[in-house]
Design a protein around this motif. Structure first.
Motif, PDB file in Angstrom:
ATOM      1  N   ASP A  47      20.476  71.965  44.930  1.00  0.00           N
ATOM      2  CA  ASP A  47      21.653  72.209  45.726  1.00  0.00           C
ATOM      3  C   ASP A  47      22.111  70.886  46.256  1.00  0.00           C
ATOM      4  OD1 ASP A  47      23.695  72.641  47.715  1.00  0.00           O
ATOM      5  OD2 ASP A  47      22.418  73.730  49.143  1.00  0.00           O
ATOM      6  N   ILE A  48      23.338  70.089  45.680  1.00  0.00           N
ATOM      7  CA  ILE A  48      23.586  68.816  45.923  1.00  0.00           C
ATOM      8  C   ILE A  48      24.830  68.759  47.167  1.00  0.00           C
ATOM      9  CG2 ILE A  48      25.041  66.724  44.988  1.00  0.00           C
ATOM     10  CD1 ILE A  48      24.076  67.854  41.970  1.00  0.00           C
ATOM     11  N   GLY A  49      24.502  68.050  48.184  1.00  0.00           N
ATOM     12  CA  GLY A  49      25.355  67.951  49.201  1.00  0.00           C
ATOM     13  C   GLY A  49      24.970  69.217  50.030  1.00  0.00           C
ATOM     14  N   CYS A  50      23.998  69.509  50.498  1.00  0.00           N
ATOM     15  CA  CYS A  50      23.564  70.656  51.058  1.00  0.00           C
ATOM     16  C   CYS A  50      24.098  70.708  52.609  1.00  0.00           C
ATOM     17  CB  CYS A  50      21.966  71.125  50.992  1.00  0.00           C
ATOM     18  SG  CYS A  50      21.045  69.776  52.288  1.00  0.00           S
ATOM     19  N   GLY A  51      24.340  69.866  53.258  1.00  0.00           N
ATOM     20  CA  GLY A  51      24.830  69.713  54.620  1.00  0.00           C
ATOM     21  C   GLY A  51      23.642  70.427  55.479  1.00  0.00           C
ATOM     22  N   GLY A  53      22.669  73.493  55.038  1.00  0.00           N
ATOM     23  CA  GLY A  53      21.851  74.214  54.441  1.00  0.00           C
ATOM     24  C   GLY A  53      22.337  75.788  54.061  1.00  0.00           C
ATOM     25  N   ASP A  54      23.700  75.926  54.432  1.00  0.00           N
ATOM     26  CA  ASP A  54      24.393  77.132  53.942  1.00  0.00           C
ATOM     27  C   ASP A  54      24.132  77.681  52.531  1.00  0.00           C
ATOM     28  OD1 ASP A  54      25.612  78.027  56.833  1.00  0.00           O
ATOM     29  OD2 ASP A  54      26.052  75.908  56.476  1.00  0.00           O
ATOM     30  N   VAL A  55      24.481  77.009  51.592  1.00  0.00           N
ATOM     31  CA  VAL A  55      24.613  77.335  50.311  1.00  0.00           C
ATOM     32  C   VAL A  55      23.110  77.378  49.799  1.00  0.00           C
ATOM     33  CG1 VAL A  55      24.996  76.462  48.054  1.00  0.00           C
ATOM     34  CG2 VAL A  55      26.702  76.261  49.534  1.00  0.00           C
ATOM     35  N   SER A  56      22.218  76.551  50.417  1.00  0.00           N
ATOM     36  CA  SER A  56      20.528  76.576  50.160  1.00  0.00           C
ATOM     37  C   SER A  56      20.161  77.974  50.518  1.00  0.00           C
ATOM     38  CB  SER A  56      20.008  75.601  50.924  1.00  0.00           C
ATOM     39  OG  SER A  56      20.537  74.252  50.557  1.00  0.00           O
ATOM     40  N   LEU A  57      20.475  78.439  51.588  1.00  0.00           N
ATOM     41  CA  LEU A  57      20.099  79.873  52.119  1.00  0.00           C
ATOM     42  C   LEU A  57      20.577  80.944  51.095  1.00  0.00           C
ATOM     43  CD1 LEU A  57      20.860  79.382  55.779  1.00  0.00           C
ATOM     44  CD2 LEU A  57      18.702  79.579  54.735  1.00  0.00           C
ATOM     45  N   LEU A  58      21.648  80.937  50.637  1.00  0.00           N
ATOM     46  CA  LEU A  58      22.160  81.895  49.621  1.00  0.00           C
ATOM     47  C   LEU A  58      21.397  81.679  48.424  1.00  0.00           C
ATOM     48  CD1 LEU A  58      26.055  81.660  50.507  1.00  0.00           C
ATOM     49  CD2 LEU A  58      24.372  83.473  51.249  1.00  0.00           C
ATOM     50  N   LEU A  59      21.138  80.441  47.919  1.00  0.00           N
ATOM     51  CA  LEU A  59      20.564  80.325  46.776  1.00  0.00           C
ATOM     52  C   LEU A  59      18.963  80.909  46.814  1.00  0.00           C
ATOM     53  CD1 LEU A  59      21.612  76.863  45.829  1.00  0.00           C
ATOM     54  CD2 LEU A  59      22.109  78.671  44.507  1.00  0.00           C
ATOM     55  N   ALA A  60      18.541  80.387  48.065  1.00  0.00           N
ATOM     56  CA  ALA A  60      17.251  81.002  48.097  1.00  0.00           C
ATOM     57  C   ALA A  60      17.025  82.472  47.973  1.00  0.00           C
ATOM     58  CB  ALA A  60      16.662  80.602  49.640  1.00  0.00           C
ATOM     59  N   GLY A  64      14.700  83.933  44.955  1.00  0.00           N
ATOM     60  CA  GLY A  64      13.676  84.912  45.561  1.00  0.00           C
ATOM     61  C   GLY A  64      12.367  83.879  45.816  1.00  0.00           C
ATOM     62  N   PRO A  65      11.197  84.681  46.184  1.00  0.00           N
ATOM     63  CA  PRO A  65      10.065  83.719  46.688  1.00  0.00           C
ATOM     64  C   PRO A  65       9.480  83.057  45.609  1.00  0.00           C
ATOM     65  CG  PRO A  65       9.696  86.153  46.781  1.00  0.00           C
ATOM     66  CD  PRO A  65      11.152  86.021  46.349  1.00  0.00           C
ATOM     67  N   THR A  66       9.787  83.544  44.373  1.00  0.00           N
ATOM     68  CA  THR A  66       8.721  82.711  43.200  1.00  0.00           C
ATOM     69  C   THR A  66       9.851  81.683  42.658  1.00  0.00           C
ATOM     70  OG1 THR A  66      10.073  84.384  41.512  1.00  0.00           O
ATOM     71  CG2 THR A  66       7.934  84.713  42.342  1.00  0.00           C
ATOM     72  N   GLY A  67      11.041  81.564  43.122  1.00  0.00           N
ATOM     73  CA  GLY A  67      11.958  80.308  42.893  1.00  0.00           C
ATOM     74  C   GLY A  67      11.732  79.332  43.628  1.00  0.00           C
ATOM     75  N   ARG A  68      12.870  78.226  43.578  1.00  0.00           N
ATOM     76  CA  ARG A  68      12.758  77.424  44.656  1.00  0.00           C
ATOM     77  C   ARG A  68      13.956  76.455  44.581  1.00  0.00           C
ATOM     78  NH1 ARG A  68       8.673  73.848  46.412  1.00  0.00           N
ATOM     79  NH2 ARG A  68       9.196  71.695  46.751  1.00  0.00           N
ATOM     80  N   VAL A  69      14.436  76.227  45.813  1.00  0.00           N
ATOM     81  CA  VAL A  69      15.645  75.358  45.850  1.00  0.00           C
ATOM     82  C   VAL A  69      15.401  74.071  46.576  1.00  0.00           C
ATOM     83  CG1 VAL A  69      17.863  75.305  47.161  1.00  0.00           C
ATOM     84  CG2 VAL A  69      17.116  77.752  46.542  1.00  0.00           C
ATOM     85  N   VAL A  70      15.846  72.969  46.007  1.00  0.00           N
ATOM     86  CA  VAL A  70      15.962  71.613  46.361  1.00  0.00           C
ATOM     87  C   VAL A  70      17.113  71.145  46.872  1.00  0.00           C
ATOM     88  CG1 VAL A  70      15.145  69.183  45.683  1.00  0.00           C
ATOM     89  CG2 VAL A  70      13.762  70.931  44.952  1.00  0.00           C
ATOM     90  N   ALA A  71      17.400  70.992  48.095  1.00  0.00           N
ATOM     91  CA  ALA A  71      18.560  70.851  48.770  1.00  0.00           C
ATOM     92  C   ALA A  71      18.513  69.454  49.056  1.00  0.00           C
ATOM     93  CB  ALA A  71      18.606  71.576  50.013  1.00  0.00           C
ATOM     94  N   ILE A  94      12.645  76.742  50.042  1.00  0.00           N
ATOM     95  CA  ILE A  94      13.835  75.691  50.141  1.00  0.00           C
ATOM     96  C   ILE A  94      12.869  74.251  50.706  1.00  0.00           C
ATOM     97  CG2 ILE A  94      15.621  74.859  51.503  1.00  0.00           C
ATOM     98  CD1 ILE A  94      16.728  77.830  51.966  1.00  0.00           C
ATOM     99  N   GLU A  95      13.356  73.256  50.059  1.00  0.00           N
ATOM    100  CA  GLU A  95      12.952  71.974  50.115  1.00  0.00           C
ATOM    101  C   GLU A  95      13.875  71.278  50.517  1.00  0.00           C
ATOM    102  OE1 GLU A  95      10.131  68.494  48.497  1.00  0.00           O
ATOM    103  OE2 GLU A  95      10.481  70.164  47.353  1.00  0.00           O
ATOM    104  N   ALA A  96      14.417  70.991  51.685  1.00  0.00           N
ATOM    105  CA  ALA A  96      15.393  69.992  52.235  1.00  0.00           C
ATOM    106  C   ALA A  96      15.370  68.703  52.354  1.00  0.00           C
ATOM    107  CB  ALA A  96      16.245  70.620  53.434  1.00  0.00           C
ATOM    108  N   LEU A  97      15.708  67.695  51.550  1.00  0.00           N
ATOM    109  CA  LEU A  97      15.495  66.200  51.725  1.00  0.00           C
ATOM    110  C   LEU A  97      16.585  65.503  51.903  1.00  0.00           C
ATOM    111  CD1 LEU A  97      13.612  66.464  48.022  1.00  0.00           C
ATOM    112  CD2 LEU A  97      12.445  66.541  50.428  1.00  0.00           C
ATOM    113  N   VAL A  98      16.249  64.574  52.483  1.00  0.00           N
ATOM    114  CA  VAL A  98      17.155  63.359  52.826  1.00  0.00           C
ATOM    115  C   VAL A  98      17.210  62.665  51.321  1.00  0.00           C
ATOM    116  CG1 VAL A  98      17.987  61.250  54.052  1.00  0.00           C
ATOM    117  CG2 VAL A  98      16.970  63.202  55.369  1.00  0.00           C
ATOM    118  N   ALA A  99      18.298  62.644  50.694  1.00  0.00           N
ATOM    119  CA  ALA A  99      18.394  61.850  49.271  1.00  0.00           C
ATOM    120  C   ALA A  99      19.726  62.053  48.905  1.00  0.00           C
ATOM    121  CB  ALA A  99      17.341  62.551  48.496  1.00  0.00           C
ATOM    122  N   THR A 100      19.940  61.199  47.832  1.00  0.00           N
ATOM    123  CA  THR A 100      21.406  61.351  47.073  1.00  0.00           C
ATOM    124  C   THR A 100      21.142  61.786  45.622  1.00  0.00           C
ATOM    125  OG1 THR A 100      21.071  59.126  46.140  1.00  0.00           O
ATOM    126  CG2 THR A 100      22.168  59.282  48.462  1.00  0.00           C
TER     127      THR A 100
END
Length: 162
Positions: A47-51, A53-60, A64-71, A94-100
């Motif tokens: 998830d690029i530019g997650c802000g 986390g709204d899109v991250s939540l929908l992606l999660a 599902g629990p076997t997938g992964r979202v890197v925000a 969901i793994e939310a990171l300060v990154a570009t």
């Protein structure tokens, strides 16, 4: 995201709340984008530019629990909000990171990369799309949901009104 200018609206509590309200209004169309991209259980999605986390939540929800979202987002305050919201919603995927997007601190490739309302904030949107594509496996998905302003052709002849 590294090619951005400063986000004009900042990252105050008020702005993060405004983004969440905006996201609620866009949730239905974002869910449609996720479905049409065929994001499925078990996928690994960037998830690029997650802000906040709204899109991250929908992606999660979609992966599902076997997938992964890197925000990814460049501003720590928004990333902390995304982390808190993911935890409160029970999303441990969901793994939310300060990154570009040009310095992704986790292993690649991803099955998909998505962004919402991020390209207008880039000095070079095409470069961002290319970086997203380079983070995705061959045959993977790259999608951006952006606003488009429609302006009819100014030179089009209109019938006269009598």
């Amino acid at each position: 995201m590294s090619q951005t200018t400063d986000y004009v609206l900042g990252h105050s509590d008020f702005e993060i709340e405004r983004l969440q309200i905006q996201s609620a209004a866009l949730a239905r169309i974002t869910r449609r984008l996720i479905a049409e991209c065929n994001i499925q259980s078990g996928m690994r999605v960037l998830d690029i530019g997650c802000g906040a986390g709204d899109v991250s939540l929908l992606l999660a929800e979609a992966v599902g629990p076997t997938g992964r979202v890197v925000a990814l987002y460049r501003e720590g305050r928004a990333v902390e909000t995304a982390r808190s919201r993911a935890e409160a919603a029970g999303h441990r995927n969901i793994e939310a990171l300060v990154a570009t997007d040009d310095n992704i601190p986790v292993a690649r490739p991803f099955d998909a990369a998505l962004g919402r309302n991020v390209l207008p904030h880039q000095r070079d949107p095409v470069a961002m799309i290319r970086r997203a594509a380079s983070a995705v496996r061959s045959g993977g998905i790259v999608a951006f949901h952006e606003f488009a302003a429609y302006q009819p052709n100014r030179f089009q002849a209109f019938p006269s009104v009598a």
